[in-house]
Design an enzyme around this catalytic site. Structure first.
Site, PDB file in Angstrom:
ATOM      1  N   GLY A   1       0.815  -1.215   0.000  1.00 54.05           N
ATOM      2  CA  GLY A   1       0.000   0.000   0.000  1.00 54.05           C
ATOM      3  C   GLY A   1       0.849   1.265   0.000  1.00 54.05           C
ATOM      4  O   GLY A   1       2.081   1.219  -0.033  1.00 54.05           O
ATOM      5  N   GLY A   2       0.159   2.399   0.058  1.00 55.91           N
ATOM      6  CA  GLY A   2       0.852   3.690   0.024  1.00 55.91           C
ATOM      7  C   GLY A   2       1.792   3.880   1.197  1.00 55.91           C
ATOM      8  O   GLY A   2       2.932   4.338   1.035  1.00 55.91           O
TER       9      GLY A   2
ATOM     10  N   GLY B   1       2.754   1.262   3.173  1.00 61.28           N
ATOM     11  CA  GLY B   1       3.593   0.064   3.247  1.00 61.28           C
ATOM     12  C   GLY B   1       4.831   0.121   2.377  1.00 61.28           C
ATOM     13  O   GLY B   1       5.931  -0.245   2.820  1.00 61.28           O
TER      14      GLY B   1
ATOM     15  N   ASP C   1       1.685  -8.603   1.732  1.00 68.67           N
ATOM     16  CA  ASP C   1       0.413  -7.980   1.355  1.00 68.67           C
ATOM     17  C   ASP C   1      -0.369  -9.000   0.550  1.00 68.67           C
ATOM     18  O   ASP C   1       0.219  -9.907  -0.042  1.00 68.67           O
ATOM     19  CB  ASP C   1       0.639  -6.709   0.525  1.00 68.67           C
ATOM     20  CG  ASP C   1      -0.541  -5.744   0.615  1.00 68.67           C
ATOM     21  OD1 ASP C   1      -1.659  -6.127   0.220  1.00 68.67           O
ATOM     22  OD2 ASP C   1      -0.353  -4.602   1.083  1.00 68.67           O
TER      23      ASP C   1
ATOM     24  N   ASN D   1      -5.991   2.708  10.482  1.00 67.15           N
ATOM     25  CA  ASN D   1      -7.015   3.529  11.126  1.00 67.15           C
ATOM     26  C   ASN D   1      -8.386   2.859  11.087  1.00 67.15           C
ATOM     27  O   ASN D   1      -8.632   2.001  10.249  1.00 67.15           O
ATOM     28  CB  ASN D   1      -7.085   4.892  10.416  1.00 67.15           C
ATOM     29  CG  ASN D   1      -6.047   5.848  10.969  1.00 67.15           C
ATOM     30  OD1 ASN D   1      -5.863   5.942  12.176  1.00 67.15           O
ATOM     31  ND2 ASN D   1      -5.358   6.561  10.090  1.00 67.15           N
TER      32      ASN D   1
ATOM     33  N   HIS E   1      -5.705   9.038  18.473  1.00 69.16           N
ATOM     34  CA  HIS E   1      -5.127   9.314  17.155  1.00 69.16           C
ATOM     35  C   HIS E   1      -6.200   9.739  16.158  1.00 69.16           C
ATOM     36  O   HIS E   1      -6.178   9.349  15.008  1.00 69.16           O
ATOM     37  CB  HIS E   1      -4.366   8.071  16.658  1.00 69.16           C
ATOM     38  CG  HIS E   1      -3.652   8.268  15.356  1.00 69.16           C
ATOM     39  ND1 HIS E   1      -2.714   9.258  15.167  1.00 69.16           N
ATOM     40  CD2 HIS E   1      -3.738   7.609  14.168  1.00 69.16           C
ATOM     41  CE1 HIS E   1      -2.253   9.187  13.920  1.00 69.16           C
ATOM     42  NE2 HIS E   1      -2.868   8.199  13.302  1.00 69.16           N
TER      43      HIS E   1
ATOM     44  N   MET F   1       3.377   9.366   7.245  1.00 68.68           N
ATOM     45  CA  MET F   1       2.991   8.252   8.121  1.00 68.68           C
ATOM     46  C   MET F   1       4.041   7.160   8.087  1.00 68.68           C
ATOM     47  O   MET F   1       4.358   6.559   9.121  1.00 68.68           O
ATOM     48  CB  MET F   1       1.620   7.700   7.686  1.00 68.68           C
ATOM     49  CG  MET F   1       1.090   6.584   8.569  1.00 68.68           C
ATOM     50  SD  MET F   1       0.846   7.048  10.293  1.00 68.68           S
ATOM     51  CE  MET F   1       1.969   5.906  11.090  1.00 68.68           C
TER      52      MET F   1
END
Length: 311
Positions: A10-11, A13, A34, A119, A177, A227
């Site tokens: 992912g973005g 990851g 993944d 999240n 968070h 992140m």
């Protein structure tokens, strides 16, 4: 030492894989997993970078091969926010993803330190705890919500506003968070003098910084690069702690329950994960009020995660 990243295509990851390949100590094993078939290719790609971190990639339905022998597991799998969504809109999809992955962690590497990035962190950490508890392997010293991005943003924004050296600026961030549950303790920043009219707008900017990125990317994603750097910093701190160094990071953990079952505050990391939960220190009147105001939201977020597993 072995670090596994679940959600590595992912973005967050992919960027996290790159940063860990560059930043983890020599001799560390890095496993990238993944569901997406591209994942072994991501591993081959970063493996060409000349550092002494050994990378392997795994794809498919089962993360078990990536998890075998892992000391640290970072979970970034799930869907990202789009404009108009808040972190809680992600719950319906991401809750199930986190549950499935943690069930595998419980079987394959139950003693690993687990950092949850997916999240809504306020809720997904509670889900992870309940899954581990049902499996009889829950150790509250080894489960973390990665809230480091709130710290990074606070350090950046405070240094910009006050003209401080950002590499020497430290801002503790407590609570949770998302939104109002993110509470930067600006009164504890060294060398910063505050006017009353500066504090609330800055606190709000830190709380809404994720939305700032989502909107700026205009539907093209959420905060992935910052992140990833936050997660890499936290992973490095965990690895240092497990190796016997003393490191302090703000992170979302199960503590004494004074404010909520899970709460982000400064934590001393060590060989067992959480060595000591440190006091939050003195609060300004603004911070005390903000803390009291956020607790019902934070507790409701946690309860949502508990109910997802326990019904």
């Amino acid at each position: 030492m072995k670090v596994a990243v679940l959600g590595a295509a992912g973005g967050i990851g992919q960027a996290l894989a790159l940063l860990l390949k560059l930043q983890l100590p020599a001799g560390t094993d890095l496993a990238l997993y993944d569901i997406a078939p591209v994942t072994p290719g991501v591993a081959v790609d970063v493996s060409h970078i000349p550092t002494a971190v050994n990378v392997k990639g795994f794809s498919g339905e089962d993360p078990t091969p990536a998890l075998e022998g892992a000391d640290v597991v970072l979970i970034s799998a799930g869907v990202a926010r789009k404009p108009g969504m808040d972190r809680s809109d992600l719950f319906n999809i991401n809750a199930g993803i986190v549950r499935g992955l943690i069930e595998k962690v419980a079987i394959t590497c139950p003693k690993a330190c687990v950092g949850i990035i997916t999240n809504p962190v306020n809720t997904t950490v509670a889900i992870a705890a309940e899954v581990l508890k049902k499996a009889g392997v829950y150790d509250k010293r080894k489960l973390f919500g990665v809230t480091t991005l709130d710290v990074l943003r606070s350090e950046t924004f405070v240094a910009e506003l006050k003209g401080l050296n950002v590499s020497r600026t430290s801002v503790p961030v407590i609570g949770g968070h998302s939104g109002v549950t993110i509470l930067p303790l600006l009164s504890q920043v060294q060398y910063a003098k505050w006017n009353e009219d500066e504090i609330e707008p800055l606190a709000k900017r830190i709380q809404n910084a994720g939305t700032e990125v989502v909107n700026a990317k205009a539907g093209g994603g959420s905060a992935t690069l910052s992140m990833a750097q936050a997660a890499a910093r936290f992973a490095r701190s965990l690895v240092k702690g497990l190796s016997g160094e003393t490191v302090v990071e703000c992170t979302y953990v199960e503590g004494d329950g004074k404010y909520a079952r899970f709460f982000s505050q400064p934590v001393r990391l060590g060989k067992e994960g959480v060595e000591e939960i440190l006091p939050i220190g003195p609060l300004s009147n603004f911070e005390q009020q903000a803390l009291e105001n956020m607790l019902p939201t934070l507790r409701a977020d946690i309860e949502l995660g508990e109910k997802f597993i326990n019904g």
